[in-house]
Design a protein around this motif. Structure first.
Motif, PDB file in Angstrom:
ATOM      1  N   THR A 181       0.897  -1.087   0.014  1.00  0.00           N
ATOM      2  CA  THR A 181      -0.045  -0.173  -0.258  1.00  0.00           C
ATOM      3  C   THR A 181       0.696   1.246   0.006  1.00  0.00           C
ATOM      4  N   THR A 189       4.250   5.386  -5.551  1.00  0.00           N
ATOM      5  CA  THR A 189       4.447   5.430  -7.232  1.00  0.00           C
ATOM      6  C   THR A 189       3.173   6.437  -7.620  1.00  0.00           C
ATOM      7  N   ILE A 190       2.087   6.533  -7.080  1.00  0.00           N
ATOM      8  CA  ILE A 190       1.151   7.267  -7.506  1.00  0.00           C
ATOM      9  C   ILE A 190       1.590   8.717  -7.367  1.00  0.00           C
ATOM     10  N   VAL A 191       2.068   9.256  -6.392  1.00  0.00           N
ATOM     11  CA  VAL A 191       2.546  10.458  -6.193  1.00  0.00           C
ATOM     12  C   VAL A 191       3.782  10.641  -7.200  1.00  0.00           C
ATOM     13  N   TRP A 192       4.468   9.873  -7.313  1.00  0.00           N
ATOM     14  CA  TRP A 192       5.707   9.934  -8.565  1.00  0.00           C
ATOM     15  C   TRP A 192       5.260  10.026  -9.724  1.00  0.00           C
ATOM     16  N   MET A 193       4.115   9.393 -10.114  1.00  0.00           N
ATOM     17  CA  MET A 193       3.448   9.649 -11.464  1.00  0.00           C
ATOM     18  C   MET A 193       2.915  10.965 -11.671  1.00  0.00           C
ATOM     19  N   GLN A 194       2.001  11.386 -10.595  1.00  0.00           N
ATOM     20  CA  GLN A 194       1.492  12.588 -10.638  1.00  0.00           C
ATOM     21  C   GLN A 194       2.709  13.867 -10.660  1.00  0.00           C
ATOM     22  N   GLN A 195       3.789  13.888 -10.128  1.00  0.00           N
ATOM     23  CA  GLN A 195       4.904  14.521 -10.355  1.00  0.00           C
ATOM     24  C   GLN A 195       5.424  14.550 -11.912  1.00  0.00           C
ATOM     25  N   GLN A 196       5.778  13.356 -12.459  1.00  0.00           N
ATOM     26  CA  GLN A 196       5.857  13.314 -13.715  1.00  0.00           C
ATOM     27  C   GLN A 196       4.873  13.872 -14.882  1.00  0.00           C
ATOM     28  N   SER A 203       4.035   1.620  -1.018  1.00  0.00           N
ATOM     29  CA  SER A 203       4.876   1.595  -2.104  1.00  0.00           C
ATOM     30  C   SER A 203       3.786   2.199  -3.146  1.00  0.00           C
ATOM     31  N   CYS A 204       2.484   1.663  -3.184  1.00  0.00           N
ATOM     32  CA  CYS A 204       1.679   2.187  -4.387  1.00  0.00           C
ATOM     33  C   CYS A 204       1.377   3.674  -3.957  1.00  0.00           C
ATOM     34  N   ALA A 205       1.360   3.821  -3.240  1.00  0.00           N
ATOM     35  CA  ALA A 205       1.070   5.442  -2.994  1.00  0.00           C
ATOM     36  C   ALA A 205       2.125   6.221  -3.155  1.00  0.00           C
TER      37      ALA A 205
END
Length: 125
Positions: free
Chosen positions: A23, A29-36, A25-27
């Motif tokens: 949970t 990852t989602i934050v990192w994807m939003q930044q990208q 690590s998925c959170a």
């Protein structure tokens, strides 16, 4: 009431820990994807602004070129230098083989070349 064996407890705790780790690590990852996505969107916006500016400049230059090639403008540039020929005037033209499709004038009258690299535009006549 049944008691769980120590191995079953360990397996349950391990399962709960793995779910918490997944949970988290998925959170992240989602934050990192939003930044990208945000970085990509801002870069795209910048590129689109640059493209719009370049298109605007090209349109301006196209307009200037079209204006400068209007017959009235071209006539105005040579108005004092040209005169109509008279009936008694004789013009001698040397025969010479012309270039294929496009020929550009160079130093001497009626000489042609197919390569603009040979043209000296700053030449004094």
């Amino acid at each position: 009431m049944t008691y769980l064996t120590p191995q079953t407890r360990k397996a349950g705790l391990l399962m709960i820990m793995m779910m918490i780790i997944m949970t988290a690590s998925c959170a992240f990852t989602i934050v990192w994807m939003q930044q990208q996505i945000s970085r990509t969107a801002s870069r795209t916006k910048q590129l689109e602004a640059n493209l719009a500016e370049t298109v605007r400049k090209l349109n301006y230059l196209d307009e200037r070129i079209a204006t400068m090639h209007q017959p009235v403008v071209l006539q105005g540039k040579v108005a004092g230098a040209l005169r109509p020929s008279t009936e008694s005037q004789i013009v001698w033209v040397r025969e010479q083989t012309a270039g294929a499709n496009r020929a550009y004038a160079i130093a001497a009258p009626y000489e042609t070349t197919m390569d603009l690299a040979f043209v000296d535009l700053n030449q004094q006549r």
